[in-house]
Design a protein around this motif. Structure first.
Motif, PDB file in Angstrom:
ATOM      1  N   ILE A  46      15.701 -44.450  -8.342  1.00 30.28           N
ATOM      2  CA  ILE A  46      15.727 -44.229  -6.894  1.00 30.28           C
ATOM      3  C   ILE A  46      17.010 -43.502  -6.500  1.00 30.28           C
ATOM      4  O   ILE A  46      16.995 -42.554  -5.714  1.00 30.28           O
ATOM      5  N   TYR A  77      15.998 -50.575   0.301  1.00 31.89           N
ATOM      6  CA  TYR A  77      14.564 -50.526  -0.028  1.00 31.89           C
ATOM      7  C   TYR A  77      14.092 -51.893  -0.517  1.00 31.89           C
ATOM      8  O   TYR A  77      14.889 -52.702  -1.000  1.00 31.89           O
ATOM      9  N   ALA A  78      12.821 -52.128  -0.368  1.00 32.39           N
ATOM     10  CA  ALA A  78      12.235 -53.383  -0.824  1.00 32.39           C
ATOM     11  C   ALA A  78      12.325 -53.453  -2.337  1.00 32.39           C
ATOM     12  O   ALA A  78      12.163 -52.456  -3.032  1.00 32.39           O
ATOM     13  N   PHE A  79      12.618 -54.641  -2.834  1.00 31.99           N
ATOM     14  CA  PHE A  79      12.678 -54.824  -4.279  1.00 31.99           C
ATOM     15  C   PHE A  79      12.153 -56.211  -4.608  1.00 31.99           C
ATOM     16  O   PHE A  79      12.907 -57.166  -4.714  1.00 31.99           O
ATOM     17  N   GLY A  80      10.842 -56.320  -4.713  1.00 29.59           N
ATOM     18  CA  GLY A  80      10.219 -57.628  -4.956  1.00 29.59           C
ATOM     19  C   GLY A  80      10.552 -58.584  -3.830  1.00 29.59           C
ATOM     20  O   GLY A  80      10.423 -58.242  -2.652  1.00 29.59           O
ATOM     21  N   GLU A  81      11.046 -59.751  -4.194  1.00 28.71           N
ATOM     22  CA  GLU A  81      11.360 -60.795  -3.230  1.00 28.71           C
ATOM     23  C   GLU A  81      12.498 -60.377  -2.278  1.00 28.71           C
ATOM     24  O   GLU A  81      12.581 -60.842  -1.149  1.00 28.71           O
ATOM     25  N   LYS A 140      18.908 -49.990   7.699  1.00 28.05           N
ATOM     26  CA  LYS A 140      19.026 -48.531   7.592  1.00 28.05           C
ATOM     27  C   LYS A 140      20.200 -47.992   8.397  1.00 28.05           C
ATOM     28  O   LYS A 140      20.777 -46.979   8.057  1.00 28.05           O
ATOM     29  N   LEU A 193      14.563 -54.509   6.624  1.00 27.48           N
ATOM     30  CA  LEU A 193      14.623 -53.163   6.033  1.00 27.48           C
ATOM     31  C   LEU A 193      14.921 -52.119   7.107  1.00 27.48           C
ATOM     32  O   LEU A 193      15.683 -51.183   6.887  1.00 27.48           O
ATOM     33  N   ASP A 247      14.427 -64.073   6.851  1.00 24.90           N
ATOM     34  CA  ASP A 247      13.090 -64.561   7.203  1.00 24.90           C
ATOM     35  C   ASP A 247      12.105 -63.430   7.521  1.00 24.90           C
ATOM     36  O   ASP A 247      10.921 -63.563   7.283  1.00 24.90           O
ATOM     37  N   ASN A 248      12.593 -62.320   8.053  1.00 31.61           N
ATOM     38  CA  ASN A 248      11.679 -61.219   8.342  1.00 31.61           C
ATOM     39  C   ASN A 248      12.108 -59.965   7.574  1.00 31.61           C
ATOM     40  O   ASN A 248      12.970 -59.207   8.003  1.00 31.61           O
ATOM     41  N   MET A 249      11.467 -59.759   6.424  1.00 33.78           N
ATOM     42  CA  MET A 249      11.898 -58.682   5.525  1.00 33.78           C
ATOM     43  C   MET A 249      11.588 -57.291   6.087  1.00 33.78           C
ATOM     44  O   MET A 249      12.367 -56.366   5.924  1.00 33.78           O
ATOM     45  N   TYR A 250      10.453 -57.160   6.716  1.00 36.11           N
ATOM     46  CA  TYR A 250      10.041 -55.869   7.270  1.00 36.11           C
ATOM     47  C   TYR A 250      11.079 -55.395   8.285  1.00 36.11           C
ATOM     48  O   TYR A 250      11.529 -54.241   8.256  1.00 36.11           O
TER      49      TYR A 250
END
Lengths: 252, 304
Positions: free
Chosen positions: B299, B254-258, B245, B241, B235-238
């Motif tokens: 990457i 790392y973020a990858f679209g959805e 780590k 991420l 629910d909370n992507m930020y």
């Protein structure tokens, strides 16, 4: 990208905003709101009318009809005050290549009337935050694109604008730096800055709270990325964009 | 298989040797191949193109195009290749038709001799044939530039970032045009900063800071991805991420679209990760094995 509780304070209110050039209706009666701290993706094919709309919202172009209030200022009557309260960065032009990083920062801070004390505090803070102590006296032209864009974004935020407009900020940037750039966007949004962004990378559309897609001057879709995917029965935003934009009759 | 472009230890530096733009680059492009140089701005793509099209001289190494040496045989190379620079370089105050006629004449040919090559593309421009090139839209300029690069029926064409700044729909159309040209036997060397376009090439070279990181077919490149890759959503992507780590054995996140993409060196216990994220307060958690893409490979290589 996430479901941060959005503030319900509107910082951009757009009502039937229209721009005609002769017979050509570049922006055709678009209406939408953007909230405080929201990351708002403004998508569309080349020639859909994004740049014209964005210029009007930044107070650079007078609308033919319709209204918009940006950061509390009417774009018809208060274009000048509006410009003091927003930040802007583009892909093509963001910083002066033949000034150093520190000179660019001072220059922009000066334009926005920051005091000498503020300028020295802020430039130092910015340089430290980005870890550019060694590069501060290097010409911006020598920096890799990705770094240049990170500096440009920080500079666009120097005067603490309520809204920052980003026009394709990550074009040509490598995949890692592109993601670091988005980390910076998230940090600013968390602090309450509204982000208004255009991009041609559809994975980045997923990182926005809401996304609008313009086709032939009109906003054809506006919702959260997940909602748009559901609505158009698409697996990705790329597919949503393709379904909408291929219907376009005009190209630029 | 016949070789169309051969590049051997090519070297180019600027500002008195201080900045190495192209650092011992080697690759070969087979006849009829669609070969992509994939990398961000400043990676050295344009310098390579300008050496191969004989516009600048290398500081070291050598290269040949159609068996012709890029230094000795520059005149012959110029007559036998098509080149579309990243920056629009046609005459803005000539019309569409005049530009095309001009380039045909330069190469000692006439438009109707090779019209079959550009027919598909030129038909889209035909309604504007009397418009000055400078007044065309970005997409139309690009199509005209491609026509002008093809009009003398070159066996090989060099296209430097033809899709930069172009929207996803027009990009797709452009790649469909390239496919049709390839079907006619033309060798195509193309550069792009968009990783998703890599899959449309026969073979690709990933390039960063003047050096080639890897050369392969897109298919082989992703199948050689060395780590275990997972797509994770919550629910909370930020926040996700950030938390990921520090998760054990995670190599990269790392973020990858959805989704977020997380790579692990060894097998990862998804149930354990699920419980961990639940404990951290996440909801709507989804963890699925992910197929690596070219961007994941890039990457990975950048992190090495």
């Amino acid at each position: 990208m996430d479901t941060r509780a959005l503030n319900n304070e509107k910082v951009i209110v757009v009502d039937k905003l229209t721009k005609r050039f002769g017979d050509f209706v570049a922006t055709d009666a678009i209406s939408f709101d953007v909230y405080k701290g929201e990351i708002f993706g403004f998508l569309g094919a080349n020639g859909a009318g994004k740049t014209t709309a964005m210029k009007m919202l930044c107070g650079l172009l007078t609308p033919s009809s319709g209204t918009a209030v940006v950061a509390g200022f009417d774009i018809h009557k208060q274009a000048q005050e509006l410009k003091w309260n927003i930040g802007y960065m583009g892909q093509k032009f963001s910083l002066y290549d033949d000034l150093t990083i520190i000179e660019n920062i001072r220059y922009y801070a000066g334009i926005y009337n920051l005091s000498n004390q503020q300028i020295s505090d802020k430039s130092e803070g910015l340089i430290t935050r980005l870890g550019l102590q060694k590069e501060a006296k290097k010409l911006v032209g020598q920096l890799p694109t990705g770094w240049k864009q990170k500096v440009a974004f920080s500079v666009a935020l120097l005067h603490e604008p309520r809204i920052v407009f980003l026009d394709e900020p990550t074009g040509g940037v490598d995949p890692i730096t592109r993601r670091q750039f988005w980390d910076m966007i998230y940090e600013s949004a968390e602090k309450g800055t509204t982000i208004f962004i255009t991009t041609h990378y559809m994975d980045e559309a997923e990182y926005c709270d809401r996304v609008s897609i313009m086709v032939d001057g009109k906003i054809e879709a506006l919702d959260k990325p997940a909602e748009l995917r559901r609505l158009y029965e698409a697996e990705s935003m790329d597919e949503v964009f393709y379904q909408l934009a291929r219907r376009a009759k005009r190209s630029e | 298989m016949e070789i169309s472009v051969s590049v051997n230890q090519l070297l180019k530096s600027y500002t008195k040797g201080e900045k190495t733009a192209v650092n011992h680059v080697s690759f070969e492009v087979k006849k009829g191949e669609l070969f992509g140089l994939i990398g961000p701005d400043g990676a050295g793509k344009t310098s390579i193109f300008r050496m191969l099209t004989t516009l600048i001289l290398p500081d070291g190494g050598n290269a040949s195009v159609n068996g012709l040496d890029i230094v000795k045989d520059y005149g012959k190379i110029r007559m036998s290749i098509g080149y579309m620079p990243g920056k629009f370089s046609l005459y803005p105050d000539l019309t569409v038709e005049e530009n095309l006629g001009f380039f045909a004449t330069l190469f000692n040919t006439r438009v109707n001799e090779n019209y079959h090559l550009i027919k598909d593309i030129y038909e889209q421009l035909a309604p504007f044939k009397n418009r000055r090139a400078g007044k065309l839209s970005g997409g139309m300029k690009q199509k005209l530039a491609l026509c002008c690069a093809l009009i003398h029926n070159p066996p090989v064409i060099f296209l430097d970032e033809p899709t930069t700044g172009v929207d996803p729909v027009s990009r797709r159309e452009f790649w469909e045009m390239l496919k049709r040209l390839k079907d006619q036997g033309i060798t195509i060397v193309v550069s792009t900063p968009y990783m998703d376009e890599a899959t449309l090439c026969d073979r690709i070279a990933l390039i960063q800071e003047g050096q080639i990181l890897s050369i392969n077919t897109p298919k082989n490149m992703v199948s050689h991805y060395p780590d275990q890759l997972f797509a994770i959503k919550a629910d909370n992507m930020y926040h996700l991420l950030k938390i990921m780590k520090t998760y054990k054995n995670v190599l990269n996140i790392y973020a990858f679209g959805e989704y977020a993409h997380a790579s692990f060196r060894e097998d990862m216990d998804t149930n354990e990760l699920y419980r961990y994220l639940e404990e951290k307060g996440f909801r709507d958690i989804l963890i699925i094995p992910a197929k690596p893409t070219i961007e994941d490979c890039f990457i990975k290589l950048l992190n090495n």
